[in-house]
Design an enzyme around this catalytic site. Sequence first.
Site, PDB file in Angstrom:
ATOM      1  N   THR A  51      17.259  -8.277  71.282  1.00 23.52           N
ATOM      2  CA  THR A  51      16.483  -7.213  71.932  1.00 23.52           C
ATOM      3  C   THR A  51      14.999  -7.546  71.906  1.00 23.52           C
ATOM      4  O   THR A  51      14.298  -7.438  72.920  1.00 23.52           O
ATOM      5  CB  THR A  51      16.740  -5.870  71.207  1.00 23.52           C
ATOM      6  OG1 THR A  51      18.137  -5.589  71.267  1.00 23.52           O
ATOM      7  CG2 THR A  51      15.949  -4.740  71.845  1.00 23.52           C
ATOM      8  N   ASN A 132      27.778  -9.253  78.625  1.00 18.75           N
ATOM      9  CA  ASN A 132      28.353  -8.796  77.360  1.00 18.75           C
ATOM     10  C   ASN A 132      29.498  -7.806  77.530  1.00 18.75           C
ATOM     11  O   ASN A 132      30.212  -7.531  76.579  1.00 18.75           O
ATOM     12  CB  ASN A 132      27.275  -8.171  76.480  1.00 18.75           C
ATOM     13  CG  ASN A 132      26.448  -7.146  77.219  1.00 18.75           C
ATOM     14  OD1 ASN A 132      25.892  -7.436  78.282  1.00 18.75           O
ATOM     15  ND2 ASN A 132      26.357  -5.954  76.677  1.00 18.75           N
ATOM     16  N   GLN A 162      25.049 -13.791  74.515  1.00 24.45           N
ATOM     17  CA  GLN A 162      26.518 -13.849  74.395  1.00 24.45           C
ATOM     18  C   GLN A 162      27.052 -15.275  74.503  1.00 24.45           C
ATOM     19  O   GLN A 162      28.248 -15.491  74.364  1.00 24.45           O
ATOM     20  CB  GLN A 162      27.155 -13.007  75.511  1.00 24.45           C
ATOM     21  CG  GLN A 162      26.997 -11.520  75.329  1.00 24.45           C
ATOM     22  CD  GLN A 162      27.864 -10.971  74.215  1.00 24.45           C
ATOM     23  OE1 GLN A 162      28.914 -11.523  73.881  1.00 24.45           O
ATOM     24  NE2 GLN A 162      27.432  -9.876  73.625  1.00 24.45           N
ATOM     25  N   SER A 182      20.571 -14.661  69.813  1.00 25.20           N
ATOM     26  CA  SER A 182      20.661 -13.748  68.668  1.00 25.20           C
ATOM     27  C   SER A 182      21.668 -14.293  67.663  1.00 25.20           C
ATOM     28  O   SER A 182      22.727 -14.786  68.050  1.00 25.20           O
ATOM     29  CB  SER A 182      21.102 -12.371  69.174  1.00 25.20           C
ATOM     30  OG  SER A 182      21.291 -11.486  68.103  1.00 25.20           O
ATOM     31  N   ALA A 183      21.326 -14.178  66.375  1.00 26.90           N
ATOM     32  CA  ALA A 183      22.165 -14.795  65.341  1.00 26.90           C
ATOM     33  C   ALA A 183      23.524 -14.115  65.179  1.00 26.90           C
ATOM     34  O   ALA A 183      24.533 -14.776  64.954  1.00 26.90           O
ATOM     35  CB  ALA A 183      21.418 -14.780  63.998  1.00 26.90           C
ATOM     36  N   HIS A 184      23.554 -12.794  65.316  1.00 27.46           N
ATOM     37  CA  HIS A 184      24.802 -12.116  64.946  1.00 27.46           C
ATOM     38  C   HIS A 184      25.901 -12.274  65.987  1.00 27.46           C
ATOM     39  O   HIS A 184      27.036 -11.849  65.763  1.00 27.46           O
ATOM     40  CB  HIS A 184      24.570 -10.648  64.584  1.00 27.46           C
ATOM     41  CG  HIS A 184      24.255  -9.722  65.723  1.00 27.46           C
ATOM     42  ND1 HIS A 184      25.157  -8.819  66.191  1.00 27.46           N
ATOM     43  CD2 HIS A 184      23.139  -9.552  66.448  1.00 27.46           C
ATOM     44  CE1 HIS A 184      24.588  -8.111  67.171  1.00 27.46           C
ATOM     45  NE2 HIS A 184      23.368  -8.540  67.339  1.00 27.46           N
ATOM     46  N   THR A 220       5.969 -11.038  58.511  1.00 27.98           N
ATOM     47  CA  THR A 220       6.534 -12.011  57.578  1.00 27.98           C
ATOM     48  C   THR A 220       7.942 -12.393  58.020  1.00 27.98           C
ATOM     49  O   THR A 220       8.770 -11.527  58.316  1.00 27.98           O
ATOM     50  CB  THR A 220       6.559 -11.418  56.153  1.00 27.98           C
ATOM     51  OG1 THR A 220       5.218 -11.082  55.809  1.00 27.98           O
ATOM     52  CG2 THR A 220       7.120 -12.398  55.147  1.00 27.98           C
ATOM     53  N   CYS A 308      25.907  -1.202  71.933  1.00 28.43           N
ATOM     54  CA  CYS A 308      24.550  -1.295  71.417  1.00 28.43           C
ATOM     55  C   CYS A 308      23.993  -0.003  70.839  1.00 28.43           C
ATOM     56  O   CYS A 308      23.274  -0.024  69.867  1.00 28.43           O
ATOM     57  CB  CYS A 308      23.638  -1.883  72.468  1.00 28.43           C
ATOM     58  SG  CYS A 308      24.085  -3.608  72.672  1.00 28.43           S
TER      59      CYS A 308
HETATM   60  N1  PLP Z   1      21.601  -9.203  75.139  1.00 27.66           N
HETATM   61  C1  PLP Z   1      22.946  -9.215  75.167  1.00 27.66           C
HETATM   62  C2  PLP Z   1      23.648  -9.843  76.317  1.00 27.66           C
HETATM   63  C3  PLP Z   1      23.679  -8.636  74.121  1.00 27.66           C
HETATM   64  O1  PLP Z   1      25.010  -8.644  74.162  1.00 27.66           O
HETATM   65  C4  PLP Z   1      22.978  -8.049  73.043  1.00 27.66           C
HETATM   66  C5  PLP Z   1      23.702  -7.392  71.946  1.00 27.66           C
HETATM   67  O2  PLP Z   1      24.806  -7.007  72.060  1.00 27.66           O
HETATM   68  C6  PLP Z   1      21.573  -8.086  73.053  1.00 27.66           C
HETATM   69  C7  PLP Z   1      20.926  -8.672  74.118  1.00 27.66           C
HETATM   70  C8  PLP Z   1      20.783  -7.502  71.939  1.00 27.66           C
HETATM   71  O3  PLP Z   1      20.783  -8.387  70.853  1.00 27.66           O
HETATM   72  P1  PLP Z   1      20.473  -7.846  69.381  1.00 27.66           P
HETATM   73  O4  PLP Z   1      21.633  -6.995  68.995  1.00 27.66           O
HETATM   74  O5  PLP Z   1      20.337  -9.085  68.546  1.00 27.66           O
HETATM   75  O6  PLP Z   1      19.198  -7.085  69.452  1.00 27.66           O
END
Ligand code: PLP
Length: 374
Positions: A51, A132, A162, A182-184, A220, A308
């Site tokens: 995000t 996503n 994704q 994004s890491a997760h 930080t 989300c």
């Molecule tokens: N963009 C896409 C395509 C996503 O699927 C997501 C999260 O599901 C995001 C952005 C947001 O990433 P984050 O959860 O790391 O803020």
Amino acid sequence: MLPFLREHWGNPSSPHGRGRRARSAVDDARDRLAAALGCRPRELTFTSGGTEADNLAVRGVVERWGAERGRHLVVSAIEHEAVLTTATALAERGDAEVTVVGCDSDGGVDPERIAAAVRDDTVLVSLMLANNEVGTVQDVAAAGRLSRMRNPRVLVHSDAVQSLGRVPLNLAALDVDLLSISAHKCYGPKGCGALYARWGTNLTAQLDGGGQERGRRSGTENVAAIAGFAVAVELVERERPGQVVRQAALRDALESTILAGAPGTRVAARSAARLPNLSALLVDGASAEALVAALDIAGVEVSSGSACSSGAAQPSHVLTAMGGDPRTTALLRLSLGRDTSDDDVTEAAERIVAAIGVAVPPRRPGATAVPAHR
Ligand code: PLP
């Protein structure tokens, strides 16, 4: 990650030994991530996630270049909210003008349509690499190439959150100026991500303060998460070739069993280029919220649309863009992963078929349909 939570907990900006140890962990992670993505370490800015990377790209470009190049943005209708609502928020404030380009019924965005929307005052085109909610993979390279033919100064951003570990991420081939990850989404920690910005692509920072990340993102650094992110990307990339084939086969088996057991159910974008780990079921006459809840009780964790805003059941803007009606059709997003087994798929398919059977009872001949969700 543990050493950076236990022993080496210094602040990477501190000049002493413990600080220097933390700094070298951040540098090392940046090097490893850059090697995995095929870019230069200094082209990466660590953020708090996808995000923030999306916001930095969209807002950072408009603020830095808007006055000079124009304030027109081109985004696709199926972008994640982190791009879509950022763009529309800028437009609502009068800081940008946004053209939203639609998709076809499979969630595909035509690169020609993206380029056709580009104008002399277009400053940024943003097209996600993989969606996503339905998993469609877009031809970002073509969209960028065609857009630059119309306006050579346009910057191209892609949300690739994704895609890590599922789609080859070759930055040279994609030829984008900006890319969010994004890491997760690849088994790394939550709350950590990065923005790639091609060297020379200037952006206005969205967080001011101590000037970390070469002034692009003050604050930080989350050292443990950054270290975990780099390792997660290396692992997922190493496993990608095998996992893509394995997960796609499992996904296909899951879909076939569900479609056979729950006639009337469809799979979104089934014949389109799509992610191997994601299946979007379309169930007519059912409420997505009710199905998600029923499946949760049955021990199957699925989501409807984007996960989300936790708990908030929002109609899927992706389904709407594909020509569907979220009021009458439920979109169920099923995700597979590297730990998903054959047995998981068999078991999940059975329970999903049963839940759909309860939500949308088979119609008796002659009976009139009553929408389950008003
Ligand atoms: N963009 C896409 C395509 C996503 O699927 C997501 C999260 O599901 C995001 C952005 C947001 O990433 P984050 O959860 O790391 O803020």
